[in-house]
Design an enzyme around this catalytic site. Structure first.
Site, PDB file in Angstrom:
ATOM      1  N   GLY A 233      34.721  28.507 -20.090  1.00  0.00           N
ATOM      2  CA  GLY A 233      35.609  28.894 -21.180  1.00  0.00           C
ATOM      3  C   GLY A 233      34.950  29.347 -22.467  1.00  0.00           C
TER       4      GLY A 233
ATOM      5  N   LYS B 101      28.264  41.362 -16.437  1.00  0.00           N
ATOM      6  CA  LYS B 101      26.954  40.798 -16.125  1.00  0.00           C
ATOM      7  C   LYS B 101      26.414  41.487 -14.873  1.00  0.00           C
ATOM      8  CE  LYS B 101      26.608  36.345 -15.418  1.00  0.00           C
ATOM      9  NZ  LYS B 101      25.993  35.072 -15.812  1.00  0.00           N
TER      10      LYS B 101
ATOM     11  N   ASP C 188      31.810  37.874 -16.679  1.00  0.00           N
ATOM     12  CA  ASP C 188      30.607  37.054 -16.553  1.00  0.00           C
ATOM     13  C   ASP C 188      30.593  36.429 -15.158  1.00  0.00           C
ATOM     14  OD1 ASP C 188      28.219  36.050 -17.574  1.00  0.00           O
ATOM     15  OD2 ASP C 188      29.136  34.179 -18.239  1.00  0.00           O
TER      16      ASP C 188
ATOM     17  N   ASP D  64      39.531  32.675 -13.156  1.00  0.00           N
ATOM     18  CA  ASP D  64      38.337  32.179 -12.474  1.00  0.00           C
ATOM     19  C   ASP D  64      38.727  31.619 -11.117  1.00  0.00           C
ATOM     20  OD1 ASP D  64      35.302  31.482 -13.628  1.00  0.00           O
ATOM     21  OD2 ASP D  64      35.880  30.364 -11.834  1.00  0.00           O
TER      22      ASP D  64
ATOM     23  N   ASP E 260      40.918  34.436  -7.291  1.00  0.00           N
ATOM     24  CA  ASP E 260      39.801  35.336  -7.034  1.00  0.00           C
ATOM     25  C   ASP E 260      40.149  36.683  -7.660  1.00  0.00           C
ATOM     26  OD1 ASP E 260      37.923  37.137  -5.951  1.00  0.00           O
ATOM     27  OD2 ASP E 260      37.768  35.994  -4.081  1.00  0.00           O
TER      28      ASP E 260
END
Length: 259
Positions: free
Chosen positions: A73, A198, A140, A96, A117
């Site tokens: 978070g 990322k 991320d 998440d 997902d």
């Protein structure tokens, strides 16, 4: 053979304890971990997004932000700070695959979370929270594995974020993908919006960055100070989403493929 198996199991348990002890020691001694804990952030990752935000101003007051791979978070905390006071409006939606709760510090009722997902979340969910699209999409996301395929897995997850933002897979796989999913969309990131992903450096990352550049006016690689020194991670920062060919973001029900 039995003795050999027992020895191998013992070594595996020992190695596991050594790795666990090393990891715990590394976390405790990590200055970014200490800084985050003292400031009230749930993880050191907060400082990664803070550095990206400081340089590229990806989130503005009143924005709607989608955070993919949001656990635990920290990015939601930073995003909520950046969208400004409650009277400015805005929203932060975190998704998440793990169970996740909204951190109490720095977050208010504009922060929402859901477990799922990201590769399988229905487009209707995104439209429900942001009918006109999100101003920023953050990813991320990380696979819970390590090994030679880390780079490929990071590109796969970043591609998922790119698809959610722009409808990327429809361009890559065409009508076959539309027929398989039963619908078509042009992404849920507004024109002019920002995407942060990322990615692990390695074979295929240059090609992926070129693909990202097709949808944005500016794309940059950014390594942040809060990344661990041995990490291969960098953040693909894509700014100024180009207007989609369909002219509007979201579901394109009129052209949805029939399965």
């Amino acid at each position: 053979h039995i003795c050999g198996s027992l020895l191998e199991m013992s070594l595996q348990r020992l190695n596991g304890r050594i790795v666990a002890a090393w990891t715990k020691k590394t976390v405790i001694e990590d200055p970014w971990f200490k800084k985050a804990k003292q400031a009230g952030y749930v993880s050191r990752a907060a400082y990664k997004l803070k550095e990206i935000q400081q340089k590229h101003k990806i989130i503005k007051q009143g924005n709607k932000v989608l955070d993919l791979g949001c656990s635990p978070g920290a990015w939601m905390q930073v995003a909520c700070q950046e969208i400004g006071p409650r009277e400015k409006g805005g929203l932060v939606l975190g998704i998440d695959i793990q169970p996740v709760t909204v951190p109490p510090r720095f977050c208010d009722d504009r922060v929402k979370v859901m477990q799922g997902d990201a590769r399988q979340v229905s487009p209707q969910v995104f439209q429900e929270y942001a009918a006109e699209g999100f101003d920023a999409v953050l990813s991320d996301m990380l696979q819970f594995t390590s090994g030679v395929n880390d780079v490929d897995q990071s590109i796969e997850l970043a591609s998922t974020a790119l698809h959610i933002a722009t409808g990327y897979y429809y361009d890559v796989y065409g009508e076959e993908y539309a027929a398989r999913t039963g619908f078509r969309h042009s992404g849920f990131l507004k024109p002019g919006g920002a995407l942060v992903m990322k990615v692990y450096e390695g074979t295929g990352t240059n090609e992926f960055m070129r693909e990202v550049g097709k949808y944005f006016t500016k794309v940059a690689r950014m390594r942040v100070e809060a990344s661990r020194s041995q990490s291969r991670e960098f953040f693909a920062v894509a700014l100024g989403r180009k207007k989609p060919a369909s002219g509007a973001v979201g579901m394109s029900s009129s052209t949805a493929a029939k399965s």
